[in-house]
Design a protein around this motif. Structure first.
Motif, mmCIF file in Angstrom:
data_model
loop_
_atom_site.group_PDB
_atom_site.id
_atom_site.type_symbol
_atom_site.label_atom_id
_atom_site.label_comp_id
_atom_site.label_asym_id
_atom_site.label_seq_id
_atom_site.Cartn_x
_atom_site.Cartn_y
_atom_site.Cartn_z
ATOM 1 N N THR A 222 12.201 -3.239 4.204
ATOM 2 C CA THR A 222 13.010 -4.444 4.203
ATOM 3 C C THR A 222 12.873 -5.231 5.503
ATOM 4 N N ALA A 223 13.158 -4.562 6.612
ATOM 5 C CA ALA A 223 13.065 -5.277 7.882
ATOM 6 C C ALA A 223 12.579 -4.333 8.969
ATOM 7 N N ASP A 224 11.939 -4.870 9.957
ATOM 8 C CA ASP A 224 11.383 -4.033 11.014
ATOM 9 C C ASP A 224 12.243 -4.011 12.263
ATOM 10 N N GLY A 225 13.492 -4.487 12.149
ATOM 11 C CA GLY A 225 14.395 -4.514 13.282
ATOM 12 C C GLY A 225 14.488 -5.889 13.911
ATOM 13 N N THR A 226 13.569 -6.777 13.603
ATOM 14 C CA THR A 226 13.601 -8.140 14.114
ATOM 15 C C THR A 226 13.998 -9.129 13.045
ATOM 16 N N GLY A 227 14.287 -8.610 11.873
ATOM 17 C CA GLY A 227 14.664 -9.479 10.757
ATOM 18 C C GLY A 227 13.486 -9.872 9.902
ATOM 19 N N ALA A 228 12.267 -9.528 10.317
ATOM 20 C CA ALA A 228 11.087 -9.886 9.540
ATOM 21 C C ALA A 228 10.885 -8.896 8.407
ATOM 22 N N THR A 229 10.623 -9.401 7.234
ATOM 23 C CA THR A 229 10.412 -8.548 6.070
ATOM 24 C C THR A 229 8.967 -8.069 6.024
ATOM 25 N N ARG A 230 8.778 -6.800 5.840
ATOM 26 C CA ARG A 230 7.418 -6.257 5.759
ATOM 27 C C ARG A 230 6.864 -6.431 4.355
ATOM 28 N N ARG A 231 5.568 -6.583 4.259
ATOM 29 C CA ARG A 231 4.949 -6.743 2.953
ATOM 30 C C ARG A 231 4.952 -5.420 2.200
ATOM 31 N N ARG A 232 4.857 -5.512 0.894
ATOM 32 C CA ARG A 232 4.899 -4.324 0.054
ATOM 33 C C ARG A 232 3.673 -3.441 0.285
ATOM 34 N N THR A 233 3.890 -2.150 0.122
ATOM 35 C CA THR A 233 2.789 -1.196 0.269
ATOM 36 C C THR A 233 1.796 -1.368 -0.876
ATOM 37 N N PRO A 234 0.514 -1.551 -0.609
ATOM 38 C CA PRO A 234 -0.465 -1.676 -1.701
ATOM 39 C C PRO A 234 -0.549 -0.379 -2.518
ATOM 40 N N TYR A 235 -0.720 -0.532 -3.811
ATOM 41 C CA TYR A 235 -0.816 0.646 -4.681
ATOM 42 C C TYR A 235 -1.998 1.536 -4.286
ATOM 43 N N ARG A 236 -3.074 0.916 -3.821
ATOM 44 C CA ARG A 236 -4.267 1.714 -3.495
ATOM 45 C C ARG A 236 -3.977 2.719 -2.385
ATOM 46 N N ARG A 237 -3.067 2.373 -1.465
ATOM 47 C CA ARG A 237 -2.718 3.315 -0.399
ATOM 48 C C ARG A 237 -1.930 4.502 -0.960
ATOM 49 N N ILE A 238 -1.067 4.224 -1.922
ATOM 50 C CA ILE A 238 -0.298 5.301 -2.547
ATOM 51 C C ILE A 238 -1.231 6.238 -3.303
ATOM 52 N N LEU A 239 -2.155 5.663 -4.084
ATOM 53 C CA LEU A 239 -3.055 6.457 -4.915
ATOM 54 C C LEU A 239 -4.068 7.247 -4.093
ATOM 55 N N ALA A 240 -4.265 6.866 -2.836
ATOM 56 C CA ALA A 240 -5.227 7.572 -1.982
ATOM 57 C C ALA A 240 -4.598 8.746 -1.246
ATOM 58 N N THR A 241 -3.280 8.905 -1.311
ATOM 59 C CA THR A 241 -2.655 10.021 -0.594
ATOM 60 C C THR A 241 -2.967 11.340 -1.284
ATOM 61 N N ARG A 242 -3.028 12.391 -0.493
ATOM 62 C CA ARG A 242 -3.279 13.722 -1.058
ATOM 63 C C ARG A 242 -2.131 14.154 -1.971
ATOM 64 N N THR A 243 -0.917 13.718 -1.644
ATOM 65 C CA THR A 243 0.220 14.087 -2.483
ATOM 66 C C THR A 243 0.087 13.498 -3.881
ATOM 67 N N TRP A 244 -0.261 12.207 -3.978
ATOM 68 C CA TRP A 244 -0.411 11.582 -5.298
ATOM 69 C C TRP A 244 -1.557 12.238 -6.064
ATOM 70 N N ILE A 245 -2.660 12.505 -5.381
ATOM 71 C CA ILE A 245 -3.810 13.140 -6.042
ATOM 72 C C ILE A 245 -3.447 14.547 -6.510
ATOM 73 N N GLY A 246 -2.779 15.318 -5.671
ATOM 74 C CA GLY A 246 -2.402 16.676 -6.058
ATOM 75 C C GLY A 246 -1.420 16.700 -7.197
ATOM 76 N N ALA A 247 -0.394 15.833 -7.144
ATOM 77 C CA ALA A 247 0.596 15.784 -8.222
ATOM 78 C C ALA A 247 -0.049 15.354 -9.534
ATOM 79 N N THR A 248 -0.960 14.389 -9.476
ATOM 80 C CA THR A 248 -1.603 13.884 -10.690
ATOM 81 C C THR A 248 -2.532 14.932 -11.291
ATOM 82 N N THR A 249 -3.289 15.638 -10.456
ATOM 83 C CA THR A 249 -4.179 16.691 -10.953
ATOM 84 C C THR A 249 -3.380 17.812 -11.617
ATOM 85 N N ALA A 250 -2.302 18.222 -10.974
ATOM 86 C CA ALA A 250 -1.467 19.284 -11.540
ATOM 87 C C ALA A 250 -0.813 18.839 -12.845
ATOM 88 N N TYR A 251 -0.326 17.613 -12.874
ATOM 89 C CA TYR A 251 0.312 17.055 -14.070
ATOM 90 C C TYR A 251 -0.696 16.955 -15.210
#
Length: 441
Positions: A222-251
């Protein structure tokens, strides 16, 4: 302290101010459990009616497997697309539209038609059911903070088991008394009744529109402490995490055995292992009964571990990996086991112990991702995972046509190998406590 932990300023009124949201949260969760019950009754009806349908329509095992795989033709694509939409459109209306489409897709088969109508019906049903699980989980979790999501998440998963537990004896009785087409009329009516209840009672919790302060992403989205709103996390970064890959493989491994169970397990019990129809139904009840116990037991164990400060890599990754490896060991041993009680035990454990990974994968990804990316991350995971449902029915049908009843043996061994892969991935890759902060940076 999180925003969900704040005590109301007026000390005389906390019970009144909290009871309404809490009651609404559990009412919505209960409706979502029923939603998944109807969902899996829809999926299971074709497997339960396999023999009369094949006899009535003159289908080979491969053709019947193809009809089941048709269900997944648009399942994964729609799961991902609607999961992304759920980050922008109210899930309440998406869930309502799905339930109505389920009824529309099932109704024609209750009247007549052959293989072409069966395939068309399953394609439409799959398109409507593909997004069901991720959107239902997203909606349920929007009412609870991370530390409290294990139980509602497990209950939604439990709905899949209860759907089969109720459908197996109920729809079998309908088919025996009135024919297999009447069973399709029953599941169509069930979807319509649920939709009528959901309109006045359904809805989303506040974490869909507000930051989830219980997660590692609070504030960073939401904000970085200065009132500026941060941009949304790209989906590609989420899908590249080991946690997402491990959960998806197990599922994926857990979903493969789910697809096997829904489509071919009744036939495997009857044709491959020689059980009567009544005995097969009893074994199916044991399989899904164990699944229910494991799902709820895992939720309790994981919640207890998390409350004691155990990292998620242990509370979720290692618990889920252990269950998958237990299921894998049973499947790999099953084909060589002597007939009798040992076969039943191995089959029940093999097909019943892996289902809890579904709940673990969902709560893991929910912990990993920002609230405004949760629907898409879950939908994409579900799209990847449910390709198992596209592959498994046709492949197993081909094995049965090629090798006769021996084809079931190869199918069970393949399933065991996939579960080993999923178990190792869960135990070694899942660690949302490690990966979530990187997504907030």
């Amino acid at each position: 302290m999180t925003d969900t932990d704040v005590v109301p300023a007026a000390s005389a009124r906390p019970r009144r101010t909290m009871s309404g949201p809490r009651q609404r949260a559990w009412t919505v969760t209960a409706l979502l459990v029923v939603f998944m019950m109807v969902n899996f009754a829809d999926k299971s009806v074709l497997g339960l009616a396999a023999e009369p349908i094949r006899a009535d329509l003159g289908l080979s095992a491969s053709a019947f497997g193809l009809a089941n795989s048709a269900f997944f033709l648009l399942f994964s694509v729609c799961g991902a697309a609607v999961g992304l939409l759920a980050d922008r459109i109210r899930p309440k209306w998406l869930l309502l539209a799905m339930a109505l489409l389920w009824s529309v897709s099932q109704a024609p088969l209750a009247i007549g038609g052959g293989l072409a109508l069966l395939v068309a019906s399953r394609v439409l049903l799959g398109a409507a059911e593909g997004p069901a699980f991720p959107v239902a989980q997203q909606t349920a979790m929007s009412w609870f903070p991370d530390r409290s999501r294990n139980l509602p998440g497990a209950l939604v998963v439990l709905g899949t088991t209860l759907g089969v537990l109720i459908a197996a004896p109920g729809l079998t009785w309908v088919m025996n008394e009135y024919g297999w087409r009447r069973a399709f009329a029953v599941v169509a009516a069930a979807g319509l009744v649920w939709a009528l209840l959901w309109i006045p009672l359904g809805g989303e919790g506040r974490s869909r529109s507000a930051p989830d302060a219980s997660s590692a992403h609070a504030g960073a989205r939401t904000a970085d402490g200065t009132g500026a709103t941060r941009r949304r996390t790209p989906y590609r970064r989420i899908l590249a995490t080991r946690t997402w890959i491990g959960a998806t493989t197990a599922y994926f491994g857990a979903y493969w055995i789910t697809a096997f169970g829904l489509v071919w397990l009744p036939s495997y019990l009857h044709e491959g292992l020689g059980y009567s129809t009544a005995a097969s139904a009893r074994v199916l009840m044991l399989v899904y009964g164990l699944n229910a116990v494991v799902v709820l037991g895992q939720a309790g164990l994981t919640g207890w571990l998390l409350r004691r400060g155990t990292p998620s890599r242990w509370a979720r990754g290692r618990v889920g990996g252990t269950l998958l490896l237990l299921s894998a060991a049973a499947c790999l041993t099953l084909p060589s086991a002597p007939a009798g009680a040992a076969t039943v035990v191995l089959l029940v454990v093999g097909f019943g112990a892996a289902g809890a990974m579904t709940s673990i994968a969902v709560t893991t990804v929910a912990q990993l991702t920002p609230a405004d990316r949760r629907g898409g991350a879950l939908g994409i995971m579900n799209a990847v995972v449910t390709t198992a449902g596209l592959i498994a029915p046709t492949l197993i049908g081909h094995l049965v046509d090629t090798h006769g009843t021996g084809g079931y043996r190869y199918a069970v061994l393949l399933t065991g190998a996939l579960l080993v892969l999923g178990g190792v991935a869960a135990a070694t890759l899942i660690d949302p406590d490690r990966d979530a902060p990187a997504l907030s940076a």
